[in-house]
Design an enzyme around this catalytic site. Sequence first.
Site, PDB file in Angstrom:
ATOM      1  N   SER A  18       0.832  -1.215   0.000  1.00 54.04           N
ATOM      2  CA  SER A  18       0.000   0.000   0.000  1.00 54.04           C
ATOM      3  C   SER A  18       0.858   1.254   0.000  1.00 54.04           C
ATOM      4  O   SER A  18       0.580   2.209  -0.716  1.00 54.04           O
ATOM      5  CB  SER A  18      -0.915   0.023   1.223  1.00 54.04           C
ATOM      6  OG  SER A  18      -1.664  -1.152   1.255  1.00 54.04           O
ATOM      7  N   THR A  19       1.920   1.246   0.798  1.00 48.14           N
ATOM      8  CA  THR A  19       2.815   2.408   0.875  1.00 48.14           C
ATOM      9  C   THR A  19       3.475   2.651  -0.478  1.00 48.14           C
ATOM     10  O   THR A  19       3.547   3.788  -0.951  1.00 48.14           O
ATOM     11  CB  THR A  19       3.892   2.159   1.958  1.00 48.14           C
ATOM     12  OG1 THR A  19       3.233   1.702   3.140  1.00 48.14           O
ATOM     13  CG2 THR A  19       4.653   3.416   2.281  1.00 48.14           C
ATOM     14  N   ARG A  44     -14.040   0.028   6.968  1.00 46.96           N
ATOM     15  CA  ARG A  44     -13.338   0.435   8.187  1.00 46.96           C
ATOM     16  C   ARG A  44     -13.489   1.953   8.310  1.00 46.96           C
ATOM     17  O   ARG A  44     -13.795   2.617   7.318  1.00 46.96           O
ATOM     18  CB  ARG A  44     -11.848   0.058   8.087  1.00 46.96           C
ATOM     19  CG  ARG A  44     -11.635  -1.442   8.087  1.00 46.96           C
ATOM     20  CD  ARG A  44     -10.163  -1.808   8.233  1.00 46.96           C
ATOM     21  NE  ARG A  44     -10.000  -3.267   8.157  1.00 46.96           N
ATOM     22  CZ  ARG A  44      -9.184  -3.891   7.334  1.00 46.96           C
ATOM     23  NH1 ARG A  44      -8.433  -3.212   6.492  1.00 46.96           N
ATOM     24  NH2 ARG A  44      -9.098  -5.214   7.342  1.00 46.96           N
ATOM     25  N   ARG A 137       0.884  -2.485  13.836  1.00 46.31           N
ATOM     26  CA  ARG A 137      -0.368  -1.866  13.347  1.00 46.31           C
ATOM     27  C   ARG A 137      -1.455  -1.889  14.418  1.00 46.31           C
ATOM     28  O   ARG A 137      -2.356  -1.061  14.405  1.00 46.31           O
ATOM     29  CB  ARG A 137      -0.910  -2.659  12.149  1.00 46.31           C
ATOM     30  CG  ARG A 137      -0.208  -2.432  10.861  1.00 46.31           C
ATOM     31  CD  ARG A 137      -0.935  -3.249   9.803  1.00 46.31           C
ATOM     32  NE  ARG A 137      -0.326  -3.156   8.497  1.00 46.31           N
ATOM     33  CZ  ARG A 137      -0.771  -3.821   7.443  1.00 46.31           C
ATOM     34  NH1 ARG A 137      -1.820  -4.617   7.557  1.00 46.31           N
ATOM     35  NH2 ARG A 137      -0.178  -3.714   6.274  1.00 46.31           N
ATOM     36  N   ARG A 148      -2.834 -14.247   9.051  1.00 50.88           N
ATOM     37  CA  ARG A 148      -2.105 -13.429   8.077  1.00 50.88           C
ATOM     38  C   ARG A 148      -0.662 -13.913   7.920  1.00 50.88           C
ATOM     39  O   ARG A 148      -0.134 -13.950   6.823  1.00 50.88           O
ATOM     40  CB  ARG A 148      -2.116 -11.950   8.490  1.00 50.88           C
ATOM     41  CG  ARG A 148      -3.445 -11.295   8.209  1.00 50.88           C
ATOM     42  CD  ARG A 148      -3.360  -9.790   8.247  1.00 50.88           C
ATOM     43  NE  ARG A 148      -4.670  -9.175   8.091  1.00 50.88           N
ATOM     44  CZ  ARG A 148      -5.273  -8.941   6.947  1.00 50.88           C
ATOM     45  NH1 ARG A 148      -4.701  -9.258   5.821  1.00 50.88           N
ATOM     46  NH2 ARG A 148      -6.445  -8.373   6.900  1.00 50.88           N
ATOM     47  N   ASN A 171      11.163  -5.579   0.057  1.00 51.11           N
ATOM     48  CA  ASN A 171      11.023  -4.241   0.629  1.00 51.11           C
ATOM     49  C   ASN A 171      11.741  -4.146   1.978  1.00 51.11           C
ATOM     50  O   ASN A 171      11.115  -4.190   3.026  1.00 51.11           O
ATOM     51  CB  ASN A 171       9.532  -3.901   0.770  1.00 51.11           C
ATOM     52  CG  ASN A 171       9.311  -2.495   1.285  1.00 51.11           C
ATOM     53  OD1 ASN A 171      10.236  -1.693   1.351  1.00 51.11           O
ATOM     54  ND2 ASN A 171       8.089  -2.198   1.664  1.00 51.11           N
TER      55      ASN A 171
END
Length: 199
Positions: A18-19, A44, A137, A148, A171
């Site tokens: 996402s980043t 959300r 998070r 996950r 990453n």
Amino acid sequence: MAGPRPVVLSGPSGAGKSTLLKKLMKEYDNVFGFSVSHTTRNPRPGEENGKDYHYVTREAMQAGINNGEFIENAEFSGNMYGTSKAAVQAVQAKNLICILDIDMQGVKNIKKTNLNPIYISIQPPSMEVLEKRLRDRKTESEENLQKRLNAAKNEMEFSKKPGIFDVIIVNDNLEDAYDRLKNALLEEISVVNKMKVSL
């Protein structure tokens, strides 16, 4: 499907997809478009219908899948997710490169279509780093976190198979990862920019 070649971006939750996507969309906002996925989960806080997801009922989504309206769909944590053909076509119609952010199941499904995207996998440097990112998070229950992490392990194994991804980006440093992502897409970016000049 006419228009620029789409990009499939995959990788475990917490790998930083996402980043990286946000950076790409900010720098090339007139080159990339995001296909808005459908989901049966509730929004959300701060999420908008039609922007973050198309929030639909399970019945509506199942009917769309049965009618062949979806390129790929998957179920995760009791909710359905999917990418509709219309969402991809809406982006391509604007002569933009459509970005599909999907999981391993979705990648397998798209391999069976004639979409012919560029497949890019975003990976965390290690499972330990991934676990720390997800824990920081503070959005998941322990049970969901383990789900996950388990999914991430499978996804990382899957990405090692030859021929699945065109580019694998680890990453470990955001700027480096972003440069690698950009380089992988430079050819398509220049195609879109040329099209825009000729219009």
